[in-house]
Every structure is written in C-alpha cells, then in structure tokens.
Design an enzyme around this catalytic site. Structure first.
Site, mmCIF file in Angstrom:
data_model
loop_
_atom_site.group_PDB
_atom_site.id
_atom_site.type_symbol
_atom_site.label_atom_id
_atom_site.label_comp_id
_atom_site.label_asym_id
_atom_site.label_seq_id
_atom_site.Cartn_x
_atom_site.Cartn_y
_atom_site.Cartn_z
ATOM 1 N N LYS A 54 1.031 -1.175 0.103
ATOM 2 C CA LYS A 54 0.080 0.006 -0.064
ATOM 3 C C LYS A 54 0.761 1.260 0.031
ATOM 4 O O LYS A 54 0.635 2.171 -0.763
ATOM 5 C CB LYS A 54 -1.038 -0.113 1.346
ATOM 6 C CG LYS A 54 -2.175 -1.061 1.023
ATOM 7 C CD LYS A 54 -2.678 -1.282 2.478
ATOM 8 C CE LYS A 54 -3.753 -2.400 2.045
ATOM 9 N NZ LYS A 54 -4.606 -2.918 3.269
ATOM 10 N N GLN A 98 -4.890 -1.903 9.480
ATOM 11 C CA GLN A 98 -4.479 -3.103 8.696
ATOM 12 C C GLN A 98 -5.155 -4.248 9.791
ATOM 13 O O GLN A 98 -4.884 -4.541 10.697
ATOM 14 C CB GLN A 98 -3.079 -3.740 8.630
ATOM 15 C CG GLN A 98 -2.797 -4.583 7.659
ATOM 16 C CD GLN A 98 -3.127 -4.701 6.367
ATOM 17 O OE1 GLN A 98 -3.382 -3.391 5.736
ATOM 18 N NE2 GLN A 98 -4.030 -5.695 5.916
ATOM 19 N N ASP A 121 -11.111 2.815 3.889
ATOM 20 C CA ASP A 121 -11.290 1.315 3.822
ATOM 21 C C ASP A 121 -13.215 1.050 3.675
ATOM 22 O O ASP A 121 -13.359 0.114 3.148
ATOM 23 C CB ASP A 121 -10.788 0.692 5.025
ATOM 24 C CG ASP A 121 -9.678 -0.235 4.672
ATOM 25 O OD1 ASP A 121 -9.456 -0.515 3.300
ATOM 26 O OD2 ASP A 121 -8.937 -0.564 5.665
#
Ligand code: NAP
Length: 293
Positions: A54, A98, A121
């Site tokens: 990422k 994460q 997200d």
C-alpha cells in the site's frame, strides 16, 4: 467459447494513471498532497507485506503516506487515541487499520473511531449503511474494484442476474449491495446455501469470494456468463489460485478474471482512489469556506 481474459493489472494501471493526474491537479490547484495513514499492530508477516504494498502504491501516484506501528501488547485506548490524533491531522485524508488486529482490541471500536470523512477502507457503519441508501462516501475497496472492472469492460448490470458467492462483511455483502444499486437482480450465497449450483447457473454475472479453491466448476456456470473470481488461495504446492476452476470455466464464460492478475491489483488501486477522493472533498470544502468568508 473461450472467455476473454480480464486483465486486472492493465485496468489498475489505467485507474492509477487517472489518480496520479488528480493528485497532480490537487497539488497545482490547492497546494496539497493527499495523505494516507496506515496503522499496523503486531508482526503478522502477511499484514506487513500488504502494508508495504500500500505504501509503495501511494508513492507511485504521489500520495504521501505514513505507517504507525504498535506492538501486539498495545492497549485499545492507545490505538483509539492515535486514531483521534490522525482524525484531527489536516495532512491526513485517509486512515486505515490493517486487519486482523489482536483480539484484545475491539474491531468495532476501532472502526467507529475513524472519522467517516477519512474512512477510506469503507468499513465505518456510516459507510456500510450508505451502501444501502446508495450514498456511501467511500465504498469498500475490493467490491469497488470489481465494480470498476465491470465498468471498464463495458459490462451492463441493469436487469442482469448476478450471483455473489460469499457473504462476508468486507467483500460479499457490500458487493451485493453495490450491484443492487446498479439495478441488477442479486442472489447472495454462503456456506449454508443448499445446492449452490442452482443459483450460480442462473447468473449472467457470477462474483465468487468464498476462499475455496475449485468451488465453481464448469457445469455450475451458464454459457456466456461473466465470471469474477475474488478468491485467493495458496495450494500446498505453492500455487496461487482463485475459487473458480479457471481452465474449465474459461471454456464456457464470455469473460473471466485470472488469479493472480484479476481483482487483486484493483483492491489497492481503489484504496488510492478513495484517498484522492477524500483529499478532493476536503480541498473543495476548504475552497468553498474561503469563498463564503
Ligand atoms: P471470509 O470472511 O472467510 O468469507 C467467506 C465467505 O464465503 C463467507 O460468507 C462464507 O459463508 C462463504 N463460503 C465459504 N465456503 C463456501 C461454500 N462452500 N459455498 C458458498 N459460500 C461459501 O472471506 P473474505 O474475506 O470475504 O474473502 C473471500 C476470498 O476473497 C478469500 O479467498 C480472500 O483471500 C479473497 N480476497 C481477495 C481480495 C482481493 O483483493 N482479491 C480481497 C479480499 C479477500 P458463511 O458466511 O456462511 O461462513
């Protein structure tokens, strides 16, 4: 019939080029660079690889990024405090934690603390609810990537039969809601579905996200169907495969995504997409505020 292979890497390259241009416009016009903060808790090797990818992808398109690392012993409060600090940081437009995180920390508490305006997200309940109302600020990245693939391939959704195999909160359920918003007729299947094939055979478009190699066999697929394989499975011999019997199904489908090289490259791409969209919203709000003053 042999299916057209959908090249997820090529589509991801095109979308990333669009993002790079939008980042450049933000820098030129508003003097700001989009910023992403990634919170990584613990030492899980797979999570470290995902985070590294990422960060690298951000650099490629000009997005500034930072990783905040915590040991597994970190308290929930310390993580929440960190998120609150990032919520207030004007240089940060996107925050992601994460997953997975240690069981001592509530995922719900963490996700609900991230500001809706920075939830790139798309896991905050507001954004999840927005998928039902049709006005999600940031759609979750993997289903959003599938939606982009279908758009790039010119595959119409209105009135088509879609079957989504897999009903997780991060892939299957949001995928089904997004497809419904596009006026497809959607069936959602999961591990308790009886006779999976009776649903898959009806599908003009079949999206599979179950995490089970060879779950979808050629006899379960309608001739000419579009088959999107989200699954990623590592076989004992080391090979990476999806959930679809690729060689068999490609003889029947009109379009098919390979694994690797199909949906995978789009997930990180849509994270970049949501981050630049967040920075644009912020820059436009700021500009509107200056005009009002
Ligand atoms: P998950 O949380 O384990 O959910 C799997 C879903 O599949 C569940 O809803 C489960 O049903 C259903 N399922 C399991 N076995 C089934 C069967 N035999 N028939 C029908 N449905 C079945 O997994 P996930 O996070 O959604 O991920 C799914 C797959 O996509 C995994 O292989 C993952 O690695 C991959 N993935 C890929 C990307 C990407 O970027 N390409 C991103 C995310 C995930 P129940 O709800 O009844 O248990």
């Amino acid at each position: 019939m042999t299916a057209k292979l959908i090249d997820g890497n090529a589509i991801a390259r095109k979308v990333r080029e669009e993002i790079r241009v939008r980042v450049e416009v933000l820098k030129q016009k508003h003097g700001v660079a989009p910023g992403l903060a990634v919170i990584l808790i613990g030492e899980d090797p797979a999570s470290k690889v995902y985070v590294r990818n990422k960060i690298r992808a951000c650099a490629e398109v000009g997005i500034e990024s930072q990783v905040v690392r915590f040991p597994t012993t970190v308290s929930e409060q310390e993580v929440l405090d960190c998120i609150e600090r990032l919520n207030k940081d004007a240089a940060i437009n996107g925050i992601l934690v994460q997953l997975p995180i240690p069981p001592t920390i509530s995922i719900r508490a963490v996700l609900e603390t991230i500001s809706v305006d920075k939830d790139v997200d798309g896991f905050h309940l507001y954004n999840v609810g927005g998928l039902i109302a049709g006005d999600s600020v940031f759609p979750p990245c993997t289903p959003y990537g599938v939606q982009k693939i279908l758009e790039y391939e010119g595959i119409p959704l209105e009135g088509r039969n879609v079957t989504v195999v897999g009903a997780s909160n991060i892939v299957g359920k949001p995928m089904a809601l997004m497809l419904m918003q596009s006026e497809a007729t959607v069936a959602i299947c999961h591990a308790k579905t009886r006779d999976l094939a009776q649903y898959t055979i009806l599908a003009d478009i079949l999206v599979v996200a179950a995490g089970k190699p060879n779950l979808i066999l050629p006899q379960m697929v309608r001739t000419g169907a579009v088959v999107i394989d989200v699954g990623i499975n590592r076989l004992p011999d080391g090979r990476l495969v999806g959930d679809v019997d690729f060689e068999g199904v490609r003889q029947k489908a009109s379009h098919i995504t390979p694994v690797p090289g199909g949906v995978g490259p789009m997930t990180v791409t849509m994270l970049l997409y949501n981050t630049v969209a967040s920075a644009e919203r912020e820059a436009n709000h700021a500009a509107a505020g200056q005009i009002a003053r």
